[in-house]
Design a protein around this motif. Structure first.
Motif, PDB file in Angstrom:
ATOM      1  N   ALA A  39       0.852  -1.146  -0.029  1.00  0.00           N
ATOM      2  CA  ALA A  39      -0.043   0.046   0.191  1.00  0.00           C
ATOM      3  C   ALA A  39       0.765   1.336   0.063  1.00  0.00           C
ATOM      4  O   ALA A  39       0.342   2.290  -0.599  1.00  0.00           O
ATOM      5  CB  ALA A  39      -0.990   0.156   1.174  1.00  0.00           C
ATOM      6  N   GLU A  40       2.101   1.170   0.341  1.00  0.00           N
ATOM      7  CA  GLU A  40       2.891   2.494   0.482  1.00  0.00           C
ATOM      8  C   GLU A  40       3.224   3.011  -1.123  1.00  0.00           C
ATOM      9  O   GLU A  40       3.619   4.113  -1.387  1.00  0.00           O
ATOM     10  CB  GLU A  40       4.222   1.987   0.974  1.00  0.00           C
ATOM     11  N   ASN A  41       3.278   1.746  -2.167  1.00  0.00           N
ATOM     12  CA  ASN A  41       3.257   2.292  -3.562  1.00  0.00           C
ATOM     13  C   ASN A  41       2.226   2.209  -4.390  1.00  0.00           C
ATOM     14  O   ASN A  41       2.370   2.586  -5.537  1.00  0.00           O
ATOM     15  CB  ASN A  41       4.592   1.396  -4.086  1.00  0.00           C
ATOM     16  N   TYR A  42       1.380   1.544  -3.852  1.00  0.00           N
ATOM     17  CA  TYR A  42       0.298   1.134  -4.997  1.00  0.00           C
ATOM     18  C   TYR A  42      -1.295   1.499  -4.314  1.00  0.00           C
ATOM     19  O   TYR A  42      -1.387   1.555  -3.129  1.00  0.00           O
ATOM     20  CB  TYR A  42       0.074  -0.217  -5.428  1.00  0.00           C
ATOM     21  N   ASN A  43      -2.348   1.639  -5.258  1.00  0.00           N
ATOM     22  CA  ASN A  43      -3.543   1.559  -4.656  1.00  0.00           C
ATOM     23  C   ASN A  43      -4.067   0.148  -4.215  1.00  0.00           C
ATOM     24  O   ASN A  43      -3.890  -0.700  -5.390  1.00  0.00           O
ATOM     25  CB  ASN A  43      -4.681   2.167  -5.799  1.00  0.00           C
ATOM     26  N   LEU A  44      -4.400  -0.419  -3.027  1.00  0.00           N
ATOM     27  CA  LEU A  44      -4.567  -1.694  -2.670  1.00  0.00           C
ATOM     28  C   LEU A  44      -5.890  -1.954  -2.178  1.00  0.00           C
ATOM     29  O   LEU A  44      -6.493  -1.184  -1.249  1.00  0.00           O
ATOM     30  CB  LEU A  44      -3.450  -1.987  -1.705  1.00  0.00           C
ATOM     31  N   TYR A  45      -6.361  -2.981  -2.679  1.00  0.00           N
ATOM     32  CA  TYR A  45      -7.871  -3.558  -1.922  1.00  0.00           C
ATOM     33  C   TYR A  45      -7.461  -5.115  -1.820  1.00  0.00           C
ATOM     34  O   TYR A  45      -7.214  -5.797  -2.444  1.00  0.00           O
ATOM     35  CB  TYR A  45      -8.960  -3.580  -3.094  1.00  0.00           C
ATOM     36  N   VAL A  46      -7.839  -5.348  -0.373  1.00  0.00           N
ATOM     37  CA  VAL A  46      -7.780  -6.990   0.054  1.00  0.00           C
ATOM     38  C   VAL A  46      -9.011  -7.015   0.450  1.00  0.00           C
ATOM     39  O   VAL A  46      -9.636  -6.416   1.260  1.00  0.00           O
ATOM     40  CB  VAL A  46      -6.858  -6.886   0.941  1.00  0.00           C
ATOM     41  N   PRO A  47      -9.647  -8.113  -0.197  1.00  0.00           N
ATOM     42  CA  PRO A  47     -11.017  -8.530   0.218  1.00  0.00           C
ATOM     43  C   PRO A  47     -11.105  -9.162   1.644  1.00  0.00           C
ATOM     44  O   PRO A  47     -10.283  -9.555   2.167  1.00  0.00           O
ATOM     45  CB  PRO A  47     -11.328  -9.772  -0.802  1.00  0.00           C
ATOM     46  N   PRO A  48     -12.164  -8.691   2.332  1.00  0.00           N
ATOM     47  CA  PRO A  48     -12.458  -8.968   3.666  1.00  0.00           C
ATOM     48  C   PRO A  48     -12.456 -10.603   4.012  1.00  0.00           C
ATOM     49  O   PRO A  48     -12.116 -10.981   5.046  1.00  0.00           O
ATOM     50  CB  PRO A  48     -13.507  -8.453   4.062  1.00  0.00           C
ATOM     51  N   PHE A  49     -12.594 -11.456   3.021  1.00  0.00           N
ATOM     52  CA  PHE A  49     -12.590 -12.717   3.100  1.00  0.00           C
ATOM     53  C   PHE A  49     -11.641 -13.371   1.971  1.00  0.00           C
ATOM     54  O   PHE A  49     -12.000 -14.111   1.357  1.00  0.00           O
ATOM     55  CB  PHE A  49     -13.863 -13.417   3.230  1.00  0.00           C
ATOM     56  N   MET A  50     -10.254 -12.823   2.162  1.00  0.00           N
ATOM     57  CA  MET A  50      -9.251 -13.542   1.297  1.00  0.00           C
ATOM     58  C   MET A  50      -8.670 -14.562   1.511  1.00  0.00           C
ATOM     59  O   MET A  50      -8.268 -15.260   0.353  1.00  0.00           O
ATOM     60  CB  MET A  50      -8.084 -12.404   1.729  1.00  0.00           C
ATOM     61  N   GLY A  51      -9.041 -15.338   2.414  1.00  0.00           N
ATOM     62  CA  GLY A  51      -8.517 -16.691   2.635  1.00  0.00           C
ATOM     63  C   GLY A  51      -9.502 -17.741   1.988  1.00  0.00           C
ATOM     64  O   GLY A  51     -10.466 -17.269   1.432  1.00  0.00           O
ATOM     65  N   ASP A  52      -9.310 -19.093   2.208  1.00  0.00           N
ATOM     66  CA  ASP A  52     -10.113 -20.049   1.467  1.00  0.00           C
ATOM     67  C   ASP A  52     -11.505 -19.907   1.875  1.00  0.00           C
ATOM     68  O   ASP A  52     -12.348 -20.649   0.842  1.00  0.00           O
ATOM     69  CB  ASP A  52      -9.267 -21.493   1.860  1.00  0.00           C
ATOM     70  N   GLU A  53     -11.974 -19.622   2.980  1.00  0.00           N
ATOM     71  CA  GLU A  53     -13.475 -19.454   3.092  1.00  0.00           C
ATOM     72  C   GLU A  53     -14.174 -18.632   1.966  1.00  0.00           C
ATOM     73  O   GLU A  53     -15.147 -18.617   1.868  1.00  0.00           O
ATOM     74  CB  GLU A  53     -13.688 -18.472   4.790  1.00  0.00           C
ATOM     75  N   GLY A  54     -13.206 -17.473   1.568  1.00  0.00           N
ATOM     76  CA  GLY A  54     -13.753 -16.700   0.681  1.00  0.00           C
ATOM     77  C   GLY A  54     -14.041 -17.685  -0.991  1.00  0.00           C
ATOM     78  O   GLY A  54     -14.718 -17.100  -1.841  1.00  0.00           O
ATOM     79  N   LEU A  55     -13.639 -18.506  -0.983  1.00  0.00           N
ATOM     80  CA  LEU A  55     -13.785 -19.519  -2.334  1.00  0.00           C
ATOM     81  C   LEU A  55     -15.315 -19.635  -2.579  1.00  0.00           C
ATOM     82  O   LEU A  55     -15.579 -20.014  -3.910  1.00  0.00           O
ATOM     83  CB  LEU A  55     -12.964 -20.783  -2.237  1.00  0.00           C
ATOM     84  N   SER A  56     -16.088 -19.874  -1.748  1.00  0.00           N
ATOM     85  CA  SER A  56     -17.688 -20.100  -1.766  1.00  0.00           C
ATOM     86  C   SER A  56     -18.005 -18.986  -2.575  1.00  0.00           C
ATOM     87  O   SER A  56     -18.748 -18.938  -3.698  1.00  0.00           O
ATOM     88  CB  SER A  56     -18.302 -20.402  -0.613  1.00  0.00           C
ATOM     89  N   VAL A  57     -17.737 -17.672  -1.949  1.00  0.00           N
ATOM     90  CA  VAL A  57     -18.154 -16.464  -2.573  1.00  0.00           C
ATOM     91  C   VAL A  57     -17.561 -16.254  -3.956  1.00  0.00           C
ATOM     92  O   VAL A  57     -18.302 -15.771  -4.888  1.00  0.00           O
ATOM     93  CB  VAL A  57     -17.865 -15.025  -1.743  1.00  0.00           C
TER      94      VAL A  57
END
Length: 524
Positions: free
Chosen positions: A275-293
């Motif tokens: 984030a110090e060099n880029y515009n960053l978005y991290v999904p709130p369910f970035m781990g494997d739980e997010g695979l269903s979504v």
């Protein structure tokens, strides 16, 4: 309606309704009470199906989407049996494609998407371009050259549980080792010509762990000093190689918007560097739980192109099991022991900010379990333990939870006041970013500042969670501190609490008061 399912590590289920909303998303571990539960998420699926039937008896599932392709044996059998039961089509999507599809939840018109974890469907990371047209794959890494597996092996080397305790390695890396030379060892790197990471060990998993133990000459339990040294090495290696890759592809494509997904994206120290060099978005369910979504989004995106429906937006992560006041009344009436051990009061919604706020102002530790449960690894006010952000309270809570004392606590801070406390602040409602704290105000909030002067803050706007915001605002009006310490409501090593029974069980060990729905329960 689309029912998304993930049946591997940290199994989960979600539902995208006919109005193009993510209506539900739940990790199976919250029901089974087994962290990172694997297998078909039957409790999550049953909860979702029962809830939608209550709302509309005519509601039906149109399709099942599955996050991840490769499976066999009982896992495959469970999915096929469920498909026969509901009698609808079922489609499978690649593990990393599901991670990548979460870019749709960002506001970027075009972005570089980095997915990275230990491994899934024979890959450990991918790089893609995402825009309105969809995804364009640029590069990928196989399981041997896995940055996530490298960090997991370090986690195991240090005596922690891989695929679960990587946050402990990250936390230890922030400590100082006076008069100690840093470890200089090349185990994994990024090769810009091949657009790939390279694992110089040539092995992964437990074999890599054994090799690293030999390299570090570790035969017994590792002392704190060596844990810090090895953690600092692992964290620096992670940051260096990931940033090499991002810099390479950003320069090549001219894209500065980054979406970072997969288990490695839980590393907020790495996120801070990005984030110090880029515009960053991290999904709130970035781990494997997010695979269903992710799987449900992939199918939904195809459907939207045909129907020209609106894009999905994610307002919050309150998508799980819902605490209802009428259920609480039944629980109290059926359990006479509750009244013997606790003082119980029903608090009207408009009175909650003052009532709970006053408890915090009077230095009480309060557990919150109300409304819909959050989806993802972070508690964001509906399944939280909160207190004044003091060192004294952080030590008390650590002891109550039997938590490692080197692990930092995080705050929730009112968005209007972030400039007073945070250097280069931004809106971070999902607690996915790390910030530097301004030195002049550090002493006021020393319970939520790590040894490296950083904090993983949830920056909160009122529309995200009105009651939670108003509680903190009441604290601010009475203490001039616009934040609370906020940690997840669970005992150490357990999943975040889900239902009423979980909350009451955990409350026995932690806190002075519990807000369960609108019922305030205080220890006598």
């Amino acid at each position: 309606m689309i029912l998304g399912i993930h049946d591997g590590h940290n199994a989960s289920a979600c539902l995208i309704d006919n109005n193009n909303n993510i209506r539900y998303a739940i990790s199976e571990e919250r029901f089974t009470r087994k962290k990172n539960q694997r297998g078909f998420p039957k409790y999550s699926v049953n909860y979702i199906l029962n809830e939608i039937k209550k709302l509309d008896k005519e509601s039906t599932i149109d399709i099942i989407t599955v996050g991840g392709i490769f499976r066999k044996g009982n896992r495959l059998k469970a999915l096929k049996n469920f498909q026969k039961e509901v009698n609808v089509p079922m489609v499978y999507f690649n593990h990393h494609l599901c991670h990548a599809s979460l870019y749709k939840l960002s506001n970027f018109k075009e972005c570089l998407i980095i997915t990275m974890d230990g491994g899934g469907d024979a890959l450990s990371s991918t790089v893609s371009i995402g825009n309105k047209k969809g995804l364009e794959l640029l590069a990928q890494n196989d399981l041997i050259d896995s940055v996530g597996d490298f960090y997991a092996s370090i986690t195991e080397v240090l005596g922690f549980k891989p695929m679960e305790d990587e946050g402990k390695v990250m936390s230890l890396s922030s400590y100082d080792c006076v008069d100690e030379s840093p470890i200089n060892l090349k185990v994994i790197d990024y090769d810009s010509k091949r657009k790939s990471f390279e694992n110089y060990l040539g092995i992964v998993g437990y074999e890599a762990t054994k090799a690293l133990k030999r390299i570090f000459n570790l035969n017994k339990n590792v002392d704190f000093k060596n844990k810090v040294l090895i953690s600092k090495y692992a964290q620096k290696t992670l940051e260096d190689v990931v940033l090499k890759m991002i810099n390479d592809f950003s320069k090549e494509t001219g894209i500065n918007n980054i979406v970072f997904s997969g288990g490695v994206a839980q590393n907020v120290k790495l996120n801070k560097k990005i984030a110090e060099n880029y515009n960053l978005y991290v999904p709130p369910f970035m781990g494997d739980e997010g695979l269903s979504v992710g799987s449900a989004l992939l199918f939904n995106n195809k459907k939207n192109k045909k129907t020209k429906n609106k894009e999905i937006t994610l307002k919050n992560t309150y998508l799980g099991y819902e605490i209802k006041n009428e259920d609480m009344e039944l629980l109290y009436n059926n359990d006479s022991n509750i009244h013997k051990n606790y003082k119980i009061t029903y608090v009207e919604e408009e009175e909650l900010p003052e009532t709970i706020g006053n408890l915090i102002v009077n230095n009480k530790i309060v557990c919150l379990c109300r409304g819909k449960m959050e989806f993802g690894p972070r508690a964001l006010g509906n399944r939280s333990i909160i207190s004044l952000p003091t060192k004294e309270n952080s030590e008390k809570i650590n002891k109550m939870l039997n938590r490692d004392n080197f692990m930092p606590f995080a705050p929730t801070i009112l968005y209007e006041h972030i400039d007073d406390y945070i250097i280069n602040p931004s809106y971070s409602p999902f607690m996915t970013l790390l910030f530097d704290i301004k030195h002049e105000n550090k002493n006021k909030i020393d319970g939520v500042v790590h040894v490296d002067n950083t904090t993983r803050a949830q920056t909160l706007k009122r529309e995200f969670n009105k009651t939670y915001y108003d509680i903190i605002n009441h604290v601010y009006e009475n203490t001039n501190i616009p934040m609370v310490l906020n940690t997840s409501f669970n005992l150490h090593g357990e999943p975040i609490v889900c239902n009423e029974q979980d909350a009451l069980k955990s409350f026995k060990s932690v806190g002075n008061a519990l807000l369960l729905g609108n019922w305030l329960i205080e220890k006598i």
